[in-house]
Design a protein around this motif. Sequence first.
Motif, PDB file in Angstrom:
ATOM      1  N   GLU A 152       0.859  -1.217   0.079  1.00  0.00           N
ATOM      2  CA  GLU A 152      -0.067  -0.133   0.017  1.00  0.00           C
ATOM      3  C   GLU A 152       0.845   1.352   0.024  1.00  0.00           C
ATOM      4  O   GLU A 152       1.993   1.335   0.750  1.00  0.00           O
ATOM      5  CB  GLU A 152      -0.913  -0.010   0.958  1.00  0.00           C
ATOM      6  N   VAL A 153       0.597   2.342  -0.839  1.00  0.00           N
ATOM      7  CA  VAL A 153       1.386   3.623  -0.745  1.00  0.00           C
ATOM      8  C   VAL A 153       1.302   3.959   0.708  1.00  0.00           C
ATOM      9  O   VAL A 153       2.651   4.256   1.380  1.00  0.00           O
ATOM     10  CB  VAL A 153       0.640   4.636  -1.774  1.00  0.00           C
ATOM     11  N   VAL A 154       0.437   4.169   1.392  1.00  0.00           N
ATOM     12  CA  VAL A 154       0.038   4.517   2.843  1.00  0.00           C
ATOM     13  C   VAL A 154      -0.447   3.375   3.337  1.00  0.00           C
ATOM     14  O   VAL A 154      -1.761   3.222   3.082  1.00  0.00           O
ATOM     15  CB  VAL A 154      -0.465   5.986   2.918  1.00  0.00           C
ATOM     16  N   SER A 155      -0.025   2.838   4.595  1.00  0.00           N
ATOM     17  CA  SER A 155      -0.375   1.692   4.913  1.00  0.00           C
ATOM     18  C   SER A 155      -1.766   1.941   5.709  1.00  0.00           C
ATOM     19  O   SER A 155      -1.917   3.009   6.202  1.00  0.00           O
ATOM     20  CB  SER A 155       0.558   1.065   5.809  1.00  0.00           C
ATOM     21  N   ASN A 156      -2.619   0.824   5.956  1.00  0.00           N
ATOM     22  CA  ASN A 156      -3.690   1.024   6.633  1.00  0.00           C
ATOM     23  C   ASN A 156      -3.591   0.134   7.898  1.00  0.00           C
ATOM     24  O   ASN A 156      -3.446  -1.203   7.701  1.00  0.00           O
ATOM     25  CB  ASN A 156      -4.907   0.443   5.885  1.00  0.00           C
ATOM     26  N   PRO A 157      -3.486   0.322   9.383  1.00  0.00           N
ATOM     27  CA  PRO A 157      -4.187   1.901   9.534  1.00  0.00           C
ATOM     28  C   PRO A 157      -2.888   2.725  10.147  1.00  0.00           C
ATOM     29  O   PRO A 157      -3.202   3.612  10.701  1.00  0.00           O
ATOM     30  CB  PRO A 157      -5.061   1.449  10.693  1.00  0.00           C
ATOM     31  N   VAL A 180       0.485  -2.296  -6.211  1.00  0.00           N
ATOM     32  CA  VAL A 180       0.179  -1.283  -5.447  1.00  0.00           C
ATOM     33  C   VAL A 180      -1.369  -0.854  -5.079  1.00  0.00           C
ATOM     34  O   VAL A 180      -2.108  -0.531  -6.026  1.00  0.00           O
ATOM     35  CB  VAL A 180       0.822   0.202  -6.157  1.00  0.00           C
ATOM     36  N   ASP A 181      -1.490  -0.868  -4.009  1.00  0.00           N
ATOM     37  CA  ASP A 181      -2.920  -0.625  -3.552  1.00  0.00           C
ATOM     38  C   ASP A 181      -2.962   0.973  -3.154  1.00  0.00           C
ATOM     39  O   ASP A 181      -2.239   1.363  -2.401  1.00  0.00           O
ATOM     40  CB  ASP A 181      -3.274  -1.331  -2.299  1.00  0.00           C
ATOM     41  N   ASN A 182      -3.749   1.686  -3.877  1.00  0.00           N
ATOM     42  CA  ASN A 182      -3.582   3.025  -3.850  1.00  0.00           C
ATOM     43  C   ASN A 182      -4.847   3.686  -3.222  1.00  0.00           C
ATOM     44  O   ASN A 182      -5.300   4.910  -3.366  1.00  0.00           O
ATOM     45  CB  ASN A 182      -3.628   3.670  -5.247  1.00  0.00           C
ATOM     46  N   PRO A 192       0.539   5.504  -8.866  1.00  0.00           N
ATOM     47  CA  PRO A 192       1.390   4.570  -8.999  1.00  0.00           C
ATOM     48  C   PRO A 192       2.344   4.378 -10.253  1.00  0.00           C
ATOM     49  O   PRO A 192       3.334   3.788 -10.540  1.00  0.00           O
ATOM     50  CB  PRO A 192       0.883   3.388  -8.365  1.00  0.00           C
ATOM     51  N   PHE A 193       1.292   4.209 -11.379  1.00  0.00           N
ATOM     52  CA  PHE A 193       1.983   3.763 -12.845  1.00  0.00           C
ATOM     53  C   PHE A 193       3.013   4.838 -13.110  1.00  0.00           C
ATOM     54  O   PHE A 193       4.088   4.750 -13.854  1.00  0.00           O
ATOM     55  CB  PHE A 193       0.888   3.766 -13.916  1.00  0.00           C
ATOM     56  N   ASP A 198       3.256  -1.923 -11.827  1.00  0.00           N
ATOM     57  CA  ASP A 198       2.501  -2.909 -12.735  1.00  0.00           C
ATOM     58  C   ASP A 198       0.987  -2.940 -12.705  1.00  0.00           C
ATOM     59  O   ASP A 198       0.355  -3.200 -13.772  1.00  0.00           O
ATOM     60  CB  ASP A 198       3.373  -4.354 -13.052  1.00  0.00           C
ATOM     61  N   ILE A 199       0.610  -3.019 -11.585  1.00  0.00           N
ATOM     62  CA  ILE A 199      -0.666  -3.484 -11.249  1.00  0.00           C
ATOM     63  C   ILE A 199      -1.148  -2.269 -10.108  1.00  0.00           C
ATOM     64  O   ILE A 199      -0.248  -1.946  -9.262  1.00  0.00           O
ATOM     65  CB  ILE A 199      -0.993  -4.709 -10.422  1.00  0.00           C
ATOM     66  N   VAL A 200      -2.186  -1.695 -10.276  1.00  0.00           N
ATOM     67  CA  VAL A 200      -2.898  -0.715  -9.391  1.00  0.00           C
ATOM     68  C   VAL A 200      -4.287  -1.381  -8.895  1.00  0.00           C
ATOM     69  O   VAL A 200      -5.189  -1.812  -9.769  1.00  0.00           O
ATOM     70  CB  VAL A 200      -3.009   0.758  -9.962  1.00  0.00           C
ATOM     71  N   ILE A 201      -4.410  -1.197  -7.430  1.00  0.00           N
ATOM     72  CA  ILE A 201      -5.776  -1.486  -6.863  1.00  0.00           C
ATOM     73  C   ILE A 201      -6.519  -0.647  -6.099  1.00  0.00           C
ATOM     74  O   ILE A 201      -5.784   0.447  -5.575  1.00  0.00           O
ATOM     75  CB  ILE A 201      -5.276  -2.813  -6.003  1.00  0.00           C
ATOM     76  N   HIS A 202      -7.770  -0.459  -6.226  1.00  0.00           N
ATOM     77  CA  HIS A 202      -8.413   0.618  -5.250  1.00  0.00           C
ATOM     78  C   HIS A 202      -9.643  -0.266  -4.601  1.00  0.00           C
ATOM     79  O   HIS A 202     -10.181  -1.113  -5.211  1.00  0.00           O
ATOM     80  CB  HIS A 202      -8.912   1.775  -6.098  1.00  0.00           C
TER      81      HIS A 202
END
Length: 395
Positions: A152-157, A180-182, A192-193, A198-202
């Motif tokens: 994750e770009v910025v982690s939860n939590p 990358v989870d954005n 992230p691209f 290579d892969i982006v998730i939301h």
Amino acid sequence: MNRNSKGSIIRPDPLPESASRPVVTPLSPSVVYASDTPDALDDQYEGRVHGYTYSREGHPNADVVAKRLDAMEGVQGGWVTGSGMAAVTAALLGILKAGDHVIGGNQLYGRSLRMMKEDLPRLGIATSLADPGDVAAVAAHIRPETRMILVEVVSNPTLRVADIDGLAELCRERGILFAVDNTFTTPRAFRPFDHGADIVIHSITKLLAGHSDVMLGYVVAREPALNERLRVFSVTTGLTPSPFDCWLAERGMLSFDLRFDRAQSTAIALADHLSGLSGVKRVLYPTRDDHPDRTRGDALLKGQGCNMVSFELEGGRAAANAFTRAAEGLSFAPTLGDVGTTLSHPASSSHRALTAEERRELAISEGFFRVSVGLEDPEKLKEVFELAVSEAMSA
């Protein structure tokens, strides 16, 4: 011919033609779409014409949302799923196979951590967890069979900032896919691209839709062949989004930029206010000078920080209970991204499946809260938090 003239034909003729068009995207709840002939259906399935067949394979409302997010992320061909975790599942199981190895950030969202620790190994996919802010630590886990790194770009939590540029370079050098989870940062703060993903998730459920009435995800790969694998897996396994949720999400996304900017500015003010309150042990926000990843965050996010604030109360669970009871007008709920501010207690919600020791390793105590800042008046929000912290300390 009027097919309904004798009542023997159930479905009506198509909607009347019109010289004008609706301003709002129509809701298309139909599960199935009719074609004129078998040849016409072949043309659709074989890509000579565009059309819809069965809504599990795509529908207009999902395409509208996907294209909007594609434009925000600077890519084409993204796929909307029924939830954020469905998007994570598509990225992992749509690509990995038994015998592969994947490295995950050690501070992923709780359900992503569970998938890494329990579900993937059960399916024969080996996993490791490492600090995404330490490229050397991640590199130490790479094996010959390592296929993907997910962070994750910025982690939860805990709001730690991953070394995206360093990890992207590592993945390029080793021939590993970088996912990358954005969700927290969103394309408003980070793309992230542009940094080698290579892969982006939301999770569209969160700030992108923004009203706590939608459950959707999104996944997209830069490489078209890889993207097609994600799509086929999602269709085959039924990770299907609801047309109504997509319709609501589009409405929410129309105001997304305004909501993000307002919530982010309030989050900055709230973080500063919390840091000065007696009984608050620490405050985490990416742009604060005391954030452990401040230098990396500045370089990566260019001053953006998102709408999330995390903080830790003194006093443990008793203080946490007193705090939520006293936080008048704020929803204590395991979600984020609403128009109203919500409170989440990871130890009892998102990360409850972890052992107490595992939570301690992530610095998630019984007094730890994650705040999803909404659109309230900043001064009123400060008052509510100040009173709630005071009540917590009295407990």
